[in-house]
Design an enzyme around this catalytic site. Structure first.
Site, PDB file in Angstrom:
ATOM      1  N   GLU A  34       0.814  -1.212   0.000  1.00 50.05           N
ATOM      2  CA  GLU A  34       0.000   0.000   0.000  1.00 50.05           C
ATOM      3  C   GLU A  34       0.850   1.266   0.000  1.00 50.05           C
ATOM      4  OE1 GLU A  34      -3.032   0.111  -0.653  1.00 50.05           O
ATOM      5  OE2 GLU A  34      -3.477  -2.020  -0.466  1.00 50.05           O
ATOM      6  N   TYR A 112      -5.869   6.984   3.658  1.00 51.01           N
ATOM      7  CA  TYR A 112      -6.047   5.856   2.744  1.00 51.01           C
ATOM      8  C   TYR A 112      -5.212   4.649   3.163  1.00 51.01           C
ATOM      9  CZ  TYR A 112      -5.125   2.593  -0.909  1.00 51.01           C
ATOM     10  OH  TYR A 112      -4.953   1.402  -1.570  1.00 51.01           O
ATOM     11  N   ASP A 130      -8.877   5.833  -2.331  1.00 50.94           N
ATOM     12  CA  ASP A 130      -7.736   6.272  -3.139  1.00 50.94           C
ATOM     13  C   ASP A 130      -8.268   7.007  -4.364  1.00 50.94           C
ATOM     14  OD1 ASP A 130      -8.754   4.275  -4.757  1.00 50.94           O
ATOM     15  OD2 ASP A 130      -6.832   3.257  -5.050  1.00 50.94           O
TER      16      ASP A 130
END
Length: 344
Positions: A34, A112, A130
């Site tokens: 991520e 996020y 996102d």
């Protein structure tokens, strides 16, 4: 709302993207993926994901590494502050906290990334928004330039009861990445097209984010000697990385005098950062470590240090120019069939 949820999940279960981190349950590996995806396209992130985890397979391995080692492993992925924050994070915790609220307190984890890790690794019911999710929701609900908090609240309200929150978050992301594209969205293939309020004019949503990009004229001074190329530790945006002296073009005469060299112009490279477009003149000169700026110990093999992409471009330009002149000062020059530079 239920029709939207059912249609999207049914589509996702038939069309999931095959990605190396999909199905991963190790929170650390999910975190690395991520963080990479914050500023790197998925296809480009995959090799860096594998390389970084091969070098630092656990949070403990990352914690025990030096920052220079971490930045070197990150080299090429760009936006090095992400690697810096990962390293700082590893110094703070022995294991990743299990909640969104606690994850959000760690270095470099915004809403996020914290939500993605919390939902995917720990099953917390928190929406991850996102760029893909922003685009999908903006079009489905016909929202022009929605505020981040508004979008997060909307996404949170859409989380279906009784379903894995991580799967739902991935479904929204995949729809934006493969169907609800920024340009030329594939509306005829969209599972929620009948429910989309913006399908008549998808280009209108979510609206363009205008960025002011300023141009800068810089100069890079590539100096070499028997031991390698002169590199110094960088500050600011590239903190922790290494590079050749880089400065505003008008400072070139003063910098040249401080090293006592007479450089040659080797060409120009261009590099775009988030809010800046750089035009960098590359100047090359042999240097034996003398002069007011004498730091002979900083003549090193550039392949041994973590370099930002800009410096990779600068060194390639210098290397190409010198190779054309029959001189290749970089290490292993003989392997390239070009004579290395010999001072004096």
């Amino acid at each position: 709302m239920e029709k939207f949820q059912e249609a999207l999940l049914a589509w996702y279960r038939e069309n999931p993207r095959s990605l190396p981190w999909r199905g991963e349950k190790d929170p650390y590996r999910i975190l690395v993926a991520e963080v990479l995806l914050q500023q790197t396209r998925t296809a480009q992130a995959i090799p860096y994901y594998h390389r970084f985890l091969a070098r630092f397979p656990t949070l403990k391995a990352l914690r025990e590494a030096s920052l220079e080692e971490v930045l070197k492993a990150w080299q090429g992925a760009g936006y090095y502050r992400r690697a810096l924050h990962l390293h700082l994070l590893a110094q703070e915790v022995e294991a990743l906290p299990r909640s969104y609220a606690e994850l959000l307190k760690l270095p470099g984890l915004g809403p996020y990334t914290a939500a993605a890790v919390a939902s995917l690794a720990f099953g917390e019911r928190v929406a991850a928004v996102d760029g893909n999710v922003r685009r999908v929701l903006s079009r489905v609900f016909a929202l022009e330039n929605p505020a981040p908090r508004m979008l997060r609240n909307l996404a949170q309200g859409l989380l279906p009861q009784g379903e894995a929150p991580g799967e739902w978050n991935q479904a929204l992301m995949d729809l934006g990445a493969t169907v609800c594209l920024p340009r030329r969205p594939l509306c005829s293939e969209c599972p929620v097209a009948p429910l989309c309020q913006g399908r008549v004019d998808p280009g209108r949503y979510p609206g363009a984010r205008r960025r002011k990009v300023r141009e800068e004229a810089l100069a890079a001074l590539v100096l070499w000697g028997r031991e390698g190329v002169y590199l110094e530790r960088l500050e600011g945006r590239f903190a922790g990385l290494y590079g050749v002296p880089l400065f505003p073009q008008e400072e070139l005469p003063r910098r040249v005098r401080s090293f006592g060299v007479d450089p040659r112009f080797a060409g120009e490279v261009h590099h775009t950062l988030t809010h800046r477009r750089l035009r960098v003149g590359v100047y090359v000169a042999p240097w034996d470590g003398e002069g007011a700026a004498s730091r002979r110990e900083q003549l090193v093999d550039p392949g041994e240090k973590p370099l930002p992409k800009l410096m990779e471009k600068v060194l390639r330009q210098a290397q190409a120019f010198l190779a054309h002149e029959g001189i290749l000062p970089f290490p292993h020059a003989k392997a390239h069939g070009v004579k290395p530079f010999e001072p004096g």
